[in-house]
Write a protein that holds these residues in place. Structure first.
Motif, short mmCIF file in Angstrom:
data_model
loop_
_atom_site.label_atom_id
_atom_site.label_comp_id
_atom_site.label_asym_id
_atom_site.label_seq_id
_atom_site.Cartn_x
_atom_site.Cartn_y
_atom_site.Cartn_z
N LEU A 41 -17.33 49.35 -13.87
CA LEU A 41 -18.45 48.87 -13.05
C LEU A 41 -18.78 49.88 -11.94
O LEU A 41 -19.94 50.21 -11.68
N ALA A 42 -17.74 50.41 -11.29
CA ALA A 42 -17.94 51.36 -10.20
C ALA A 42 -18.59 52.65 -10.71
O ALA A 42 -19.47 53.22 -10.06
N GLU A 43 -18.16 53.08 -11.88
CA GLU A 43 -18.73 54.31 -12.44
C GLU A 43 -20.18 54.11 -12.82
O GLU A 43 -21.05 54.92 -12.51
N GLU A 44 -20.44 52.98 -13.48
CA GLU A 44 -21.80 52.70 -13.95
C GLU A 44 -22.78 52.62 -12.78
O GLU A 44 -23.86 53.18 -12.83
N LYS A 45 -22.37 51.95 -11.70
CA LYS A 45 -23.30 51.74 -10.59
C LYS A 45 -23.06 52.69 -9.42
O LYS A 45 -23.67 52.51 -8.37
N LYS A 46 -22.13 53.63 -9.59
CA LYS A 46 -21.81 54.60 -8.53
C LYS A 46 -21.41 53.88 -7.25
O LYS A 46 -22.05 54.03 -6.19
N LEU A 47 -20.39 53.06 -7.33
CA LEU A 47 -19.99 52.24 -6.19
C LEU A 47 -18.75 52.77 -5.50
O LEU A 47 -17.81 53.24 -6.16
N SER A 48 -18.75 52.67 -4.18
CA SER A 48 -17.54 52.95 -3.41
C SER A 48 -16.59 51.75 -3.57
O SER A 48 -16.97 50.72 -4.13
N ILE A 49 -15.38 51.90 -3.05
CA ILE A 49 -14.42 50.80 -3.12
C ILE A 49 -15.01 49.53 -2.50
O ILE A 49 -14.99 48.45 -3.10
#
Lengths: 438, 339
Positions: A350-358
């Motif tokens: 999910l973080a990779e797909e949406k480029k999310l920080s912690i």
């Protein structure tokens, strides 16, 4: 006639949903806070107010968790006090079936029903043993799989006690000098409880207080279908809600119960604004208040079961994988994730797909049902969920103590009333009447 | 406080101490299962500026025939319902310590203190009936000495749990993101003969620090943190003959003579004031048990109390807001502070 919506208010508790850093945030202990919220819920014609129970303070990484609201009063004691300052509102509280005994729960909830004139509800839960048990004589004593068995037998036993006085047992005839024809006698012999004797109270104004059950597990759903009046759940989407609704209602027939006998009330938060954009902006701010950098790292550590304190909450997820063999770092919070490697994998994707920080990831991954918009929009959305059988109503969880419900009661409820899906005033006096007589 | 001033509590149990009280009382019998009569009695005690009311309890049904009051509400919850609608009167429920978890006792009494803004007490009583053991089904009847020792242990751990939060533990410190200062929370790590408790409490320290803890003494008295209150059962009448007639009527309704244990007063409100004055030597006050509620409490509040006040034996008005202040007890220091 459209389905009538059920509404309950959850008094903000000790998790990070409750924002304490807002200047409007008040005491979570002072009775004035409870009174304020209960009066607001009653003004809004809500079915009931709901209080959770705490039996041990949460710990994270071996220390008492200090970043969230910590501390709460005893549930039934607050509800009894609230009975004096409300007249129609249902009063619901959690009492664990693990660290109480049927006789004492039966008399407490029965007392609450008598004191309130028929407005009591008991939320039956089980507690994890080992950690919580350190505060109790009984300590850690049940295998996890036995907890539901105990809960079921606990509820059965409590109901036997509630029903033990014959409906006409109390006489109160001053002339003849007969106070009570015969007090209620009970004998219960089962694997969990082997007790007998006399119960302390006549049948309550509701006959039996309302029984609520929380939990999404298969055992929890079955238990609720068999025994509960209301089930709490937590669902993120309309589709999840509908699937849960269909599944739980389907189970009722096996117990000779009909579709209307069990109400499904998921927990939901809400954020209101004068415009839709304003509401979304405010919702974003609230989520950042709820998930502070330290909170984000703690959430990650719950799943990773490693010390991640060196990581930057505004940076990317750690390269390192969770330690599947480690003890949990967080105690006293319900552990939703059975497979932490799998959860970490999903979170990473999910973080990779949406480029999310912690921090962004934790906000995204832990966001539950939220109603965001203008009061009118929120009223329509809530109604859509209910009319499309994703729920029978909601347990609203405001993010502010004690004023977080005010806007909903004053601005959203009137729209629901206009739509003809929520009562303009109470039509009965007891919680059972609010919930089940249309 | 003048040293001659006495402390007063009133027992507001059921319809009064006499087994036939419910037949003579103006209170509807069914109302004993509602908050109404207890609120009315506490209101009377409050209007007379008395220190506190007590409400009896056990984890079983009162013994007796169908002709007496059997069945009752949980005392702590009933007094909690009085918390928001009374203002000064102390609220002291009986809590049995043998079968209830000490952790629950501590949070319930602390919460009673929170909902009454510092007016809670607790009368800690062990239970030693077979009936109660059978209601719980997982322990044998403790001996008298075991129950006493356990009661002391429960009071000890409950007190520790109240102290497990320092008064200023909630800091709401925005810059550091800390809601509490965890250094001001303490594990109690209690290891007793009968149980162990880890702590800390989940409920912050109550307003009084410690709600007032009372126990029964051996000689029909109430022991409250170094003070002794003699228990006096009272049955009043406008004349002594009237009081005696009332007792005869109650006994005849009951079908037997009933005489309460301990000090038993029958007479006029003024004579009671005189008797209390005599009995006050060596005690700090009295717990009054009215024969019939509200009748005997009304006479006590309206006629005996003014007599006592004229004699300087009871204060003119509340001088504080908490039960500790009424009783002249200081707020206890926190045993963990600075540890």
């Amino acid at each position: 006639m459209p389905k009538q919506i059920k509404l309950a208010a959850h008094f903000p508790g000790v998790n990070n949903t409750t924002v304490w850093s807002d200047p409007r945030s008040g005491s979570q202990i002072d009775f004035a806070s409870f009174e304020h919220m209960a009066r607001t819920a009653e003004r809004g014609k809500f079915d009931f107010i709901f209080l959770a129970e705490g039996l041990r303070l949460r710990e994270h990484a071996g220390k008492i968790l200090d970043s969230d609201v910590v501390g709460r009063p005893n549930t039934t004691t607050v509800l009894a006090a609230l009975s004096a300052v409300t007249s129609r509102l249902g009063l619901a509280g959690t009492l664990s079936s693990t660290f109480n005994e049927p006789y004492e729960v039966a008399r407490q909830v029965s007392t609450l029903d008598h004191l309130s004139g028929g407005r009591a509800a008991w939320n039956v839960v089980t507690s994890p043993d080992a950690f919580t048990g350190q505060n109790f004589r009984r300590g850690g004593f049940l295998k996890r799989e036995d907890r539901y068995q105990r809960a079921e037998e606990f509820l059965t036993t409590v109901r036997e006690l509630w029903d033990s006085w014959a409906p006409d047992a109390f006489v109160g005839d001053k002339k003849q000098g007969v106070f009570v024809r015969e007090v209620g006698r009970f004998v219960h012999s089962g694997p969990q409880f082997d007790i007998e004797g006399e119960f302390t109270l006549p049948r309550t104004p509701q006959g039996q207080p309302i029984v609520i059950q929380a939990g999404d597990s298969d055992e929890g759903r079955e238990f609720a279908a068999k025994s509960a009046d209301v089930i709490f759940s937590r669902h993120g989407t309309l589709e999840d809600g509908q699937a849960f609704f269909t599944d739980v209602k389907r189970r009722l027939a096996a117990y000779g119960r009909s579709y209307e006998d069990l109400l499904i009330m998921p927990a939901a938060t809400f954020v209101l604004g004068d415009t839709e954009e304003e509401a979304h902006e405010y919702a974003r701010e609230i989520r950042y208040q709820q998930v502070r950098p330290a909170t984000a790292i703690q959430f990650l550590e719950q799943v990773w079961r490693r010390d991640l304190s060196e990581y930057d909450a505004d940076g990317p997820l750690p390269e390192v994988d969770p330690d599947p063999d480690a003890e949990p770092l967080t105690w006293g919070r319900v552990q939703h994730d059975k497979d932490n490697l799998e959860t970490a994998r999903k979170w990473r994707a999910l973080a990779e797909e949406k480029k999310l920080s912690i921090r962004e990831l934790v906000i995204e991954a832990t966001t539950r049902q939220q109603f965001i918009g203008t009061p009118q929009q929120v009223a329509h959305t809530v109604n859509d969920y209910v009319q499309s059988d994703a729920a029978d109503g909601f347990v609203l969880v405001p993010h502010l103590t004690p004023g977080g419900l005010d806007e909903f009661a004053d601005k959203v409820v009137p729209h629901l009333q206009e739509l003809g899906v929520f009562r303009a005033d109470y039509t009965g006096n007891t919680l059972r009447e609010h919930l089940f007589s249309q | 406080m003048a040293s001659s001033e006495l402390h007063f509590g009133v027992a507001i149990d059921g319809a009064g101490y006499h087994p036939a009280a419910w037949r003579a009382s103006g209170v509807e019998p069914a109302a004993l299962f509602t908050v109404g009569p207890y609120l009315a009695a506490a209101g009377l005690a409050e209007s007379a500026k008395l220190d506190f009311v007590t409400l009896d309890d056990s984890l079983g049904v009162q013994p007796g025939e169908s002709s007496v009051v059997r069945g009752r509400l949980d005392a702590l919850l009933t007094l909690a319902a009085l918390g928001p609608v009374t203002h000064s009167i102390g609220l002291v429920p009986t809590v049995t310590t043998t079968h209830i978890e000490p952790f629950h006792v501590s949070t319930a009494v602390a919460t009673l203190d929170h909902v009454s803004r510092g007016r809670a007490g607790v009368l800690a009583v062990p239970s030693r009936t077979e009936a109660e053991v059978r209601h719980f089904g997982r322990r044998t009847l403790p001996s008298a000495s075991e129950a006493r020792v356990e009661n002391t242990e429960v009071i000890d751990v409950v007190t520790r749990l109240w102290d497990s939060w320092e008064d200023d533990a909630i800091v709401r410190d925005e810059p550091t993101g800390r809601f509490i200062d965890r250094d001001k929370l303490h594990y109690v790590d209690f290891e007793g003969t009968f149980f162990s408790v880890k702590g800390p409490s989940i409920t912050p320290r109550p307003p009084q620090g410690h709600p007032v803890v009372a126990t029964y003494g051996e000689d029909h008295d109430l022991l409250i943190e170094g003070k002794t209150l003699a228990i006096v059962s009272v049955l009043l009448g406008e004349t002594e003959q009237h009081a005696l007639d009332r007792r005869r009527q109650l006994d005849s309704l009951y079908g037997n003579e009933f005489r309460p244990p301990g000090r038993d007063f029958v007479g006029t409100p003024a004579a009671l004031a005189a008797a209390l004055r005599v009995w006050s030597t060596g005690v700090d006050g009295f717990l009054i048990r009215p024969a019939v509620l509200p009748d005997d409490l009304e006479l006590f509040a309206n006629e005996t109390v003014p007599e006592l006040r004229r004699a300087g034996l009871i204060r003119e008005d509340y001088t504080g807001t908490t039960l500790r202040e009424h009783l002249g007890l200081a707020k206890p220091a926190n045993q963990y502070q600075g540890v």
